[in-house]
Motif scaffolding. Structure first.
Motif, PDB file in Angstrom:
ATOM      1  N   MET A   1       0.845  -1.168   0.000  1.00 54.77           N
ATOM      2  CA  MET A   1       0.000   0.000   0.000  1.00 54.77           C
ATOM      3  C   MET A   1       0.897   1.239   0.000  1.00 54.77           C
ATOM      4  SD  MET A   1      -3.025   0.987   2.739  1.00 54.77           S
ATOM      5  CE  MET A   1      -3.555  -0.704   2.783  1.00 54.77           C
ATOM      6  N   SER A   2       0.576   2.216  -0.825  1.00 54.39           N
ATOM      7  CA  SER A   2       1.398   3.416  -0.914  1.00 54.39           C
ATOM      8  C   SER A   2       1.244   4.285   0.329  1.00 54.39           C
ATOM      9  CB  SER A   2       1.026   4.219  -2.157  1.00 54.39           C
ATOM     10  OG  SER A   2      -0.201   4.889  -1.965  1.00 54.39           O
ATOM     11  N   ASN A   7      -1.859   7.236   4.423  1.00 56.30           N
ATOM     12  CA  ASN A   7      -2.177   8.515   5.064  1.00 56.30           C
ATOM     13  C   ASN A   7      -3.662   8.831   4.943  1.00 56.30           C
ATOM     14  OD1 ASN A   7       0.470   8.926   5.834  1.00 56.30           O
ATOM     15  ND2 ASN A   7       0.965  10.192   4.085  1.00 56.30           N
ATOM     16  N   ARG A   8      -4.242   8.559   3.777  1.00 54.53           N
ATOM     17  CA  ARG A   8      -5.673   8.804   3.580  1.00 54.53           C
ATOM     18  C   ARG A   8      -6.490   7.914   4.507  1.00 54.53           C
ATOM     19  NH1 ARG A   8      -7.737   6.194  -1.386  1.00 54.53           N
ATOM     20  NH2 ARG A   8      -7.738   4.490   0.097  1.00 54.53           N
ATOM     21  N   ASN A   9      -6.152   6.644   4.566  1.00 57.46           N
ATOM     22  CA  ASN A   9      -6.890   5.717   5.423  1.00 57.46           C
ATOM     23  C   ASN A   9      -6.786   6.118   6.890  1.00 57.46           C
ATOM     24  OD1 ASN A   9      -7.414   4.366   3.068  1.00 57.46           O
ATOM     25  ND2 ASN A   9      -6.250   2.539   3.594  1.00 57.46           N
ATOM     26  N   ARG A  10      -5.605   6.541   7.299  1.00 53.42           N
ATOM     27  CA  ARG A  10      -5.405   6.971   8.682  1.00 53.42           C
ATOM     28  C   ARG A  10      -6.246   8.223   8.974  1.00 53.42           C
ATOM     29  NH1 ARG A  10      -0.701   5.754   9.273  1.00 53.42           N
ATOM     30  NH2 ARG A  10       0.379   7.376   8.125  1.00 53.42           N
ATOM     31  N   VAL A  33     -17.634  12.052   7.942  1.00 53.83           N
ATOM     32  CA  VAL A  33     -16.276  11.536   8.111  1.00 53.83           C
ATOM     33  C   VAL A  33     -15.369  12.094   7.019  1.00 53.83           C
ATOM     34  CG1 VAL A  33     -14.843   9.453   8.060  1.00 53.83           C
ATOM     35  CG2 VAL A  33     -17.000   9.446   9.325  1.00 53.83           C
ATOM     36  N   ALA A  34     -15.843  12.089   5.800  1.00 56.92           N
ATOM     37  CA  ALA A  34     -15.042  12.590   4.678  1.00 56.92           C
ATOM     38  C   ALA A  34     -14.710  14.069   4.859  1.00 56.92           C
ATOM     39  CB  ALA A  34     -15.788  12.363   3.370  1.00 56.92           C
ATOM     40  N   SER A  43     -13.721   8.124  -0.729  1.00 61.91           N
ATOM     41  CA  SER A  43     -12.511   7.613  -0.070  1.00 61.91           C
ATOM     42  C   SER A  43     -12.847   6.794   1.170  1.00 61.91           C
ATOM     43  CB  SER A  43     -11.588   8.763   0.320  1.00 61.91           C
ATOM     44  OG  SER A  43     -11.094   9.402  -0.833  1.00 61.91           O
ATOM     45  N   VAL A  44     -13.955   7.128   1.825  1.00 63.19           N
ATOM     46  CA  VAL A  44     -14.384   6.351   2.995  1.00 63.19           C
ATOM     47  C   VAL A  44     -14.742   4.939   2.535  1.00 63.19           C
ATOM     48  CG1 VAL A  44     -16.071   6.165   4.861  1.00 63.19           C
ATOM     49  CG2 VAL A  44     -15.187   8.414   4.186  1.00 63.19           C
TER      50      VAL A  44
END
Length: 70
Positions: A1-2, A7-10, A33-34, A43-44
């Motif tokens: 995973m990049s 960072n986005r997931n976190r 959340v977004a 992204s969520v």
């Protein structure tokens, strides 16, 4: 995973946790959340398979932190 994806997931997870702590789990919405994470609403879904995947992510995060703390 990049690193960008991590960072986005976190950011999504931390935003969801913050909202849940402030207002309770029932108040979690994908758009809320977004917005808090400053990502697109999709992204969520991508990060955790939608809102239904967040409880598993919460638990995984808690276990990971507990292991790190020893």
């Amino acid at each position: 995973m990049s690193e960008k994806v991590e960072n986005r997931n976190r950011a999504v997870l931390e935003a969801a946790l913050a909202i849940a702590q402030e207002r309770g789990f029932a108040s979690l919405t994908r758009d809320g959340v977004a917005e808090r994470a400053q990502v697109a609403a999709g992204s969520v879904n991508i990060a955790f398979g939608g809102m239904t995947g967040l409880p598993d992510a919460f638990m995984a995060s808690a276990v990971e932190r507990a292991i790190q703390l020893g």
